[in-house]
Design a protein around this motif. Structure first.
Motif, short mmCIF file in Angstrom:
data_model
loop_
_atom_site.label_atom_id
_atom_site.label_comp_id
_atom_site.label_asym_id
_atom_site.label_seq_id
_atom_site.Cartn_x
_atom_site.Cartn_y
_atom_site.Cartn_z
N LEU A 1 8.12 9.55 30.02
CA LEU A 1 7.29 10.73 30.22
C LEU A 1 6.17 10.44 31.22
N SER A 2 5.72 9.18 31.25
CA SER A 2 4.58 8.85 32.12
C SER A 2 4.90 9.05 33.59
N ILE A 3 6.16 8.89 34.01
CA ILE A 3 6.48 9.08 35.42
C ILE A 3 6.56 10.55 35.79
N MET A 4 6.64 11.42 34.78
CA MET A 4 6.74 12.84 35.04
C MET A 4 5.41 13.43 35.52
N HIS A 5 4.31 12.83 35.11
CA HIS A 5 2.99 13.32 35.55
C HIS A 5 2.80 13.14 37.06
N PRO A 6 3.04 11.95 37.62
CA PRO A 6 2.92 11.84 39.07
C PRO A 6 3.99 12.63 39.82
N ALA A 7 5.16 12.83 39.20
CA ALA A 7 6.19 13.65 39.84
C ALA A 7 5.71 15.09 39.99
N LYS A 8 5.12 15.62 38.93
CA LYS A 8 4.57 16.98 39.00
C LYS A 8 3.43 17.05 40.01
N PHE A 9 2.57 16.02 40.01
CA PHE A 9 1.46 15.99 40.96
C PHE A 9 2.00 16.07 42.38
N MET A 10 3.03 15.31 42.68
CA MET A 10 3.62 15.33 44.01
C MET A 10 4.23 16.70 44.33
N LEU A 11 4.96 17.27 43.37
CA LEU A 11 5.58 18.56 43.61
C LEU A 11 4.52 19.64 43.82
N ASP A 12 3.46 19.60 43.04
CA ASP A 12 2.37 20.57 43.20
C ASP A 12 1.78 20.51 44.60
N GLN A 13 1.69 19.32 45.17
CA GLN A 13 1.04 19.16 46.47
C GLN A 13 1.99 19.36 47.65
N HIS A 14 3.29 19.41 47.38
CA HIS A 14 4.24 19.54 48.49
C HIS A 14 5.10 20.80 48.43
N SER A 15 5.03 21.54 47.34
CA SER A 15 5.89 22.73 47.22
C SER A 15 5.10 23.94 46.73
N ALA A 16 5.18 25.01 47.51
CA ALA A 16 4.63 26.30 47.08
C ALA A 16 5.68 27.12 46.35
N ALA A 17 6.94 26.74 46.51
CA ALA A 17 8.05 27.55 45.98
C ALA A 17 8.38 27.22 44.53
N LEU A 18 8.02 26.02 44.08
CA LEU A 18 8.50 25.56 42.78
C LEU A 18 7.36 25.21 41.83
#
Length: 338
Positions: free
Chosen positions: A38-55
């Motif tokens: 679960l701990s790797i999911m937090h930085p994954a979401k952080f990255m997606l938030d900063q690189h995707s407006a669509a998702l």
């Protein structure tokens, strides 16, 4: 949505998963797992938030994902799940639950024959030293795989192309980790004798680093060393937790390089104002040699450097406490009726 050209250096499992995603309409991403995964999911979401407006995306514990049953979980959902061994029963159940809603499931695991790999629509493999018994190259870690997935999604749905920079950076990551081991060694040698005597050690971070702080608290300090701990967000620290701070309180602070660094800098100032420096271990990524790592992605990769190097610190603590790191357990893998 047609798949745009993808960097040929991507892991084959990632490439196949992204090809499947490109054939779907996706309006929501769920990152789902338990514990260290679960701990790797937090930085994954952080990255997606900063690189995707669509998702838009959410991070959920696997059992709560099923119990919560989000209304946004539909056939337009993408669910990314992880379990190192692929045997975590809650994560396998969450995979099947997501599929029952028509969602596409991408699973990460080290074992291609595991229940999780068999349950998921597409399985992505990674390496972990716990399963191989030998050191691995960080470019083959779970962080590396999930970041490839995230930036692949951003390329498909937003037209943002950072995959080349990521793959270049992953090649430079293991050498950066090796240099960080050398850099932090004197710090660990200094702090280990004091922190090994502590009954409570808090961890603190923000942004992409929070998952690493969370994992070190619950999977290393609590699970492996039976030391009371809690991962505190650097800004949430000022909304209650700072009341525990005194000259005896111990903290491990992760100072990363992403856009939330000012939050940890503020926390560090307060820690040193009212705490004792000898009990406050600060890992500062700004001190490290990150040659070859893209400046725009350094903040995303630093958490893996922190967590990898902290294993050396954890083993120092274990030796001083005369407690095995990987063998000492009361309940995990000892009980099967919980």
């Amino acid at each position: 949505m047609p798949l745009t050209p993808i960097d040929p250096r991507l892991d084959p499992g990632v490439s196949a998963a992204l090809a499947a995603v490109a054939e779907r309409e996706v309006d929501q991403v769920f990152f789902v797992a338990c514990g260290g995964s679960l701990s790797i999911m937090h930085p994954a979401k952080f990255m997606l938030d900063q690189h995707s407006a669509a998702l838009p995306s959410d991070v959920l514990n696997a059992a709560e994902f099923v119990a919560r049953a989000p209304k946004r979980l539909t056939k337009q959902s993408l669910v990314i799940l992880c379990s190192m061994t692929g045997t975590t029963k809650e994560t396998v159940a969450a995979t099947k639950f997501a599929q029952s809603a028509g969602a596409l499931t991408l699973v990460l695991t080290t074992d291609p024959a595991s229940p999780l790999a068999e349950a998921g629509d597409h399985a992505v493999g990674f390496e972990a030293p716990y399963t191989t018994g030998v050191p691995i190259d960080a470019k083959n870690s779970n962080y590396a795989r999930i970041y490839q997935l995230v930036l692949g999604l951003a390329k498909i749905f937003d037209g943002s192309d950072k995959l080349g920079a990521l793959m270049d950076s992953l090649e430079a990551l293991q050498p950066a980790i090796d240099r960080a081991h050398t850099h932090f060694a004197p710090l660990f040698a200094d702090y280990a004798p004091r922190l090994a005597k502590k009954d409570v050690i808090y961890t603190m971070a923000s942004g992409a680093d929070y998952g690493a702080a969370y994992s070190f608290a619950i999977c290393v300090l609590m699970e492996m060393q039976w030391i009371n701990s809690h991962a505190i967000h650097a800004n949430e620290f000022f909304h209650g937790p700072f009341e525990v701070l005194d000259e005896n309180a111990s903290f491990v602070l992760f100072k990363g390089l992403d856009s939330t660094r000012p939050l940890t800098e503020r926390a560090e100032t307060f820690l040193h104002r009212f705490g004792a420096t000898e009990n406050i271990l600060v890992l500062d990524a700004a001190e490290l040699d990150l040659s070859g790592i893209d400046a725009g992605l350094a903040g995303n990769l630093v958490p893996l450097i922190f967590f990898d190097t902290l294993w050396r610190f954890a083993y120092k603590i274990a030796d001083l406490r005369d407690q095995e790191m990987l063998e000492a357990r009361r309940y995990m893998k000892k009980l099967h009726d919980y």
